[in-house]
Scaffold this motif. Sequence first.
Motif, PDB file in Angstrom:
ATOM      1  N   THR A  30      -5.700  -8.948   4.424  1.00  0.00           N
ATOM      2  CA  THR A  30      -5.830  -7.583   4.917  1.00  0.00           C
ATOM      3  C   THR A  30      -6.129  -6.669   3.738  1.00  0.00           C
ATOM      4  O   THR A  30      -5.427  -6.699   2.734  1.00  0.00           O
ATOM      5  N   PHE A  77      -2.190   4.188   2.605  1.00  0.00           N
ATOM      6  CA  PHE A  77      -2.504   3.902   4.002  1.00  0.00           C
ATOM      7  C   PHE A  77      -1.281   4.154   4.877  1.00  0.00           C
ATOM      8  O   PHE A  77      -0.180   3.813   4.481  1.00  0.00           O
ATOM      9  N   PRO A  78      -1.415   4.801   6.029  1.00  0.00           N
ATOM     10  CA  PRO A  78      -2.616   5.087   6.810  1.00  0.00           C
ATOM     11  C   PRO A  78      -3.264   6.439   6.517  1.00  0.00           C
ATOM     12  O   PRO A  78      -4.205   6.815   7.196  1.00  0.00           O
ATOM     13  N   TYR A 121      -6.614  -2.736   2.724  1.00  0.00           N
ATOM     14  CA  TYR A 121      -6.340  -1.363   3.165  1.00  0.00           C
ATOM     15  C   TYR A 121      -7.338  -0.437   2.487  1.00  0.00           C
ATOM     16  O   TYR A 121      -7.400  -0.390   1.262  1.00  0.00           O
ATOM     17  N   GLN A 122      -8.091   0.290   3.291  1.00  0.00           N
ATOM     18  CA  GLN A 122      -9.118   1.196   2.779  1.00  0.00           C
ATOM     19  C   GLN A 122      -8.751   2.615   3.201  1.00  0.00           C
ATOM     20  O   GLN A 122      -8.752   2.921   4.395  1.00  0.00           O
ATOM     21  N   SER A 123      -8.449   3.466   2.222  1.00  0.00           N
ATOM     22  CA  SER A 123      -8.010   4.817   2.558  1.00  0.00           C
ATOM     23  C   SER A 123      -9.042   5.892   2.243  1.00  0.00           C
ATOM     24  O   SER A 123      -8.866   7.040   2.625  1.00  0.00           O
ATOM     25  N   THR A 164      -8.460  -6.649   8.553  1.00  0.00           N
ATOM     26  CA  THR A 164      -7.898  -7.987   8.453  1.00  0.00           C
ATOM     27  C   THR A 164      -9.020  -8.993   8.612  1.00  0.00           C
ATOM     28  O   THR A 164      -9.708  -9.017   9.628  1.00  0.00           O
ATOM     29  N   PRO A 205       0.839  -1.214   0.000  1.00  0.00           N
ATOM     30  CA  PRO A 205       0.000   0.000   0.000  1.00  0.00           C
ATOM     31  C   PRO A 205       0.876   1.267   0.000  1.00  0.00           C
ATOM     32  O   PRO A 205       1.859   1.337   0.721  1.00  0.00           O
ATOM     33  N   SER A 231      -9.537   5.929   7.691  1.00  0.00           N
ATOM     34  CA  SER A 231      -8.935   4.870   6.875  1.00  0.00           C
ATOM     35  C   SER A 231      -8.773   3.660   7.784  1.00  0.00           C
ATOM     36  O   SER A 231      -8.766   3.804   9.009  1.00  0.00           O
ATOM     37  N   ASP A 232      -8.671   2.481   7.207  1.00  0.00           N
ATOM     38  CA  ASP A 232      -8.451   1.316   8.056  1.00  0.00           C
ATOM     39  C   ASP A 232      -7.781   0.181   7.294  1.00  0.00           C
ATOM     40  O   ASP A 232      -7.753   0.163   6.066  1.00  0.00           O
ATOM     41  N   ALA A 233      -7.209  -0.731   8.064  1.00  0.00           N
ATOM     42  CA  ALA A 233      -6.633  -1.966   7.536  1.00  0.00           C
ATOM     43  C   ALA A 233      -7.516  -3.073   8.089  1.00  0.00           C
ATOM     44  O   ALA A 233      -7.409  -3.448   9.246  1.00  0.00           O
TER      45      ALA A 233
END
Length: 157
Positions: A92, A55-56, A94-96, A137, A52, A133-135
């Motif tokens: 996982t 992210f973060p 990653y959503q930013s 999992t 990524p 934002s989040d990771a």
Amino acid sequence: QQQQQQQQQQQGQGQRRQQAPRQRSMWASGVVGFSSQYSRAEHSAAQLLGKPRVFPAAGSDGRAWSPVPRQGQGREWVRLRFAEPVEARAVTVYQSHNPGSLVEVRASPAGAEAWRTIWRGERYNHVPSRPPSDALTLDVGGAAGDAISSGGAISAP
């Protein structure tokens, strides 16, 4: 004393220790397909390849995939390929930007054409208290013991 050491060695040979599975990170290596992308460069599905880059940090960024929602299109999706088959225990995501849109992850066992759902969840992108934002999992429990070769297909409305 030498006899005692030999006995201990013989006993040790009969006892095998169960080793924990090796954990490693693997990043997507290719895009198989996608529903839409903002452009061929910035915000393209190819931005999902490798580690990524956003992210973060949160917000719209050209180094992340951005689909283009279309009227009548219920879900946006992307299919990714990985370099080698693995028995995945977790994935996982990653959503930013607008985290909480992911609702399903599908996978294909090595050499198989059929995709099957290995995780399904509910949208939470409407929750005001969600992180910027989040990771996420996802426990996929070894994907039923099958190695995943062609990657995961991620569907998000």
